[in-house]
Each structure stands twice: as structure tokens, then as C-alpha cells.
Design an enzyme around this catalytic site. Structure first.
Site: not given
Ligand code: A3P
Length: 291
Positions: A227, A135, A225, A253-254, A43-45, A191, A105, A230
Site C-alpha cells: 500500500f 471505500s 505493490v 485511502r487506507k 473499490k474491491a482492489g 482482497y 467492472h 503504491m
């Protein structure tokens, strides 16, 4: 899949079966010198950077790829192994592209040695721990292949204790930062920097990768790219993955810096900050919780 997987200790790191069951093949994976490994704590991008790299390498040459192959097939998830689904190592072995873009990961100590032997380029993405935690929480709520997140307060506690899938955020981010000091082919992306100025970070990626797309191409990629784009794009928004329940929370999500303020209580923020100071004692690594 109905029951949630359980975390267990795996060489000192909390893991689940679908990322350890193919361990021997992961460890003996044969990298190629031009492979590019894209790495981040969950969840870091990583999807964002994977898409940028995919567009930089293949956006021009194979436009049909962009409309027909989801990002998780273009950029295989190395250690992922779900029964009766092609594993990450098999997908990577079969990739027809050159270079191959491969996602993982894994904490630094678990990376297959072949990547180091071939001196492969590696892009690592780090995100500030507070937003990363939030996230991850929402991801665990919506993804049935993840361990049950429980209540926010217990998730918060577990994150501080490092009892998360892929272990401690602190160890992950610090471990890779330390590696950067001795391994020159590692590009460390933040990020928050990507949010602040995506175009500038695309430039830096190009210079690390030795690519020189035209100014127009770079502008087009930077736009694709963003948000909202995407999120609308079925090939990058994970809407094709059945184990994710978008009614609980969308994958895209956000995409913000500072959403932690909507989740952390004042007391939690204080506890977090105190603990953070103890665990993050390298002043050369600064992650911004707001921009
Ligand atoms: P949020 O849950 O805070 O929205 P990963 O790809 O490593 O799983 O990370 C997912 C996180 O990156 C999600 O964070 C997602 O919204 C965010 N993200 C993905 N693409 C993004 C983009 N183009 N711009 C900003 N954030 C993005």
C-alpha cells in the site's frame, strides 16, 4: 466537469452514461485468446491486482513503462467512454502488449461474448461488502465523474438496495462466484487474503497464469505493490487524474480490512448483517470483515 452524473436503469443494473455510451463497441469487442480480463465491483482492489499483473508480465522487460505510463493506460478500462477522450475499447485495441491486460467492472452477464469464446483467463477480485461500501463512499465523494454520494446514511441504504453504479454488490459478487463453478479459467481473489499475505496470493496468481518468476522477482513485486509504495507511486496512485479531488479523499485511502467499524453505527451493522444473510446464501463464499 461540474455536474455529477445520474444513475439510470440499464438492463436491470444502475449505470451512468460514461460506461454505457460505447455499449455496442464494448459488446462487439474482439478479445484475443491470451487477453487477461481483470474484473471487480468498484473499490474491491482492481488497481492493486492490475499492478501486480503488469509487474509480473512487463516489470522486467520494460522498466521505463513503470515510470512513464499510468496504470489506467497500461490496463485499459474496457467500458469507459468520456467524450473527446480515447475510449477503453480503443485503448485496448491499440495496446501493444502481449498479453493485453484489460480491466472491467461489468457484472458477469454483460461481459463481451468474445472473452468467453476465446476462453480467456479472468481474474476476479471480491472484497467484503462493508469495507467495499466505505471505500466506494469516499471514492464517490472525491471523484466528480461518479454520482453524488449524499450523506453516509443514504449511501448505506442505497448500497443495500443495489442502487449503485454497476448495480448490486451482492449480485456482482454472487454472479461471478457462480460463474467460477463452470468456467475454469476464472481465478477468484479475495482482497482480505491479499492483505493477509500478499506473497501467497502473488504465488497463486502465478500458478493460475502459468508464470514462474524467480523467488527474488516475486519478493520484489510483493514489496512494490504494498500500500505505502503504491500510494507514493504517481503511476499507481491516480494523482494524474484531474477529476479526482485528493483534498476530499485520496485514491489510495487506507487500504485496510475493518475500516467499516469507523463508519457503521451499531444499528447499521445489525441491519446490514440481517440483510446480508438473506442475500448471501451460498456457504462456499465467505468474505471476512476482519482478519
Ligand atoms: P480504501 O478506500 O479502503 O483505502 P479499486 O482499485 O478497485 O478502485 O480499489 C481501491 C481500494 O483498494 C482502496 O481502498 C485502496 O486503498 C485499496 N488498495 C489499492 N492498492 C492497495 C494495496 N496495495 N494494498 C491495500 N489496499 C489497496
Amino acid at each position: 466537469m461540474t455536474s455529477r452524473p445520474q444513475l439510470f436503469d440499464f438492463h436491470g443494473v444502475s449505470m451512468i452514461q460514461c460506461v454505457t455510451r460505447n455499449w455496442e463497441n464494448v459488446q462487439s469487442f474482439q478479445a484475443r485468446p491470451d487477453d487477461i480480463l481483470i474484473v471487480a465491483y468498484p473499490k474491491a482492489g482492481i488497481t492493486w491486482v492490475s499492478f501486480i499483473l503488469d509487474l509480473l508480465y512487463f516489470g522486467q522487460s520494460s522498466p521505463e513503462r513503470q515510470t512513464s505510463i499510468p496504470i489506467y493506460e497500461r490496463v485499459p478500462f474496457l467500458e469507459m467512454a468520456i467524450p473527446s477522450v480515447v475510449s477503453g475499447t480503443e485503448l485496448a485495441d491499440k495496446l501493444p502488449t502481449s498479453p493485453r491486460l484489460i480491466k472491467t467492472h461489468l457484472p458477469v452477464q454483460f461481459v463481451p461474448k468474445s472473452f468467453w469464446e476465446h476462453n480467456c483467463r479472468i481474474v476476479y477480485i471480491a472484497r467484503n461488502a462493508k469495507d467495499n461500501m466505505v471505500s466506494f463512499y469516499h471514492f464517490d465523494r472525491m471523484n466528480l465523474m461518479e454520482p453524488e454520494p449524499g450523506e453516509w446514511s443514504s449511501f448505506f441504504q442505497r448500497f443495500l438496495e443495489g442502487k449503485m453504479l454497476y448495480g448490486s454488490w451482492y449480485d456482482h459478487v454472487n454472479g461471478w462466484w457462480k460463474k467460477k463453478k463452470t468456467y475454469s479459467k476464472l481465478h477468484y481473489v479475495l482482497y482480505e487474503d491479499m492483505i493477509e499475505d500478499t506473497g501467497r496470493e502473488v504465488e497463486k496468481l502465478c500458478s493460475f497464469l502459468g508464470l514462474s518468476p524467480s523467488a527474488e522477482e516475486k519478493r520484489a513485486i510483493t514489496c512494490r505493490v504494498q500500500f505505502d509504495n503504491m500510494k507514493k507511486n504517481k503511476m499507481t496512485n491516480y494523482s494524474t487524474v484531474p477529476v479526482m479531488d485528493f483534498e476530499v479523499s485520496p485514491f489510495m485511502r487506507k487500504g485496510k480490512v475493518g475500516d467499516w467499524k469507523n463508519h457503521f453505527t451499531v444499528a447499521q451493522s445489525e441491519v446490514f448483517d440481517e440483510d446480508y444473510k438473506k442475500k448471501m446464501n451460498d456457504p462456499t463464499l465467505q468474505l471476512r470483515t476482519e482478519i
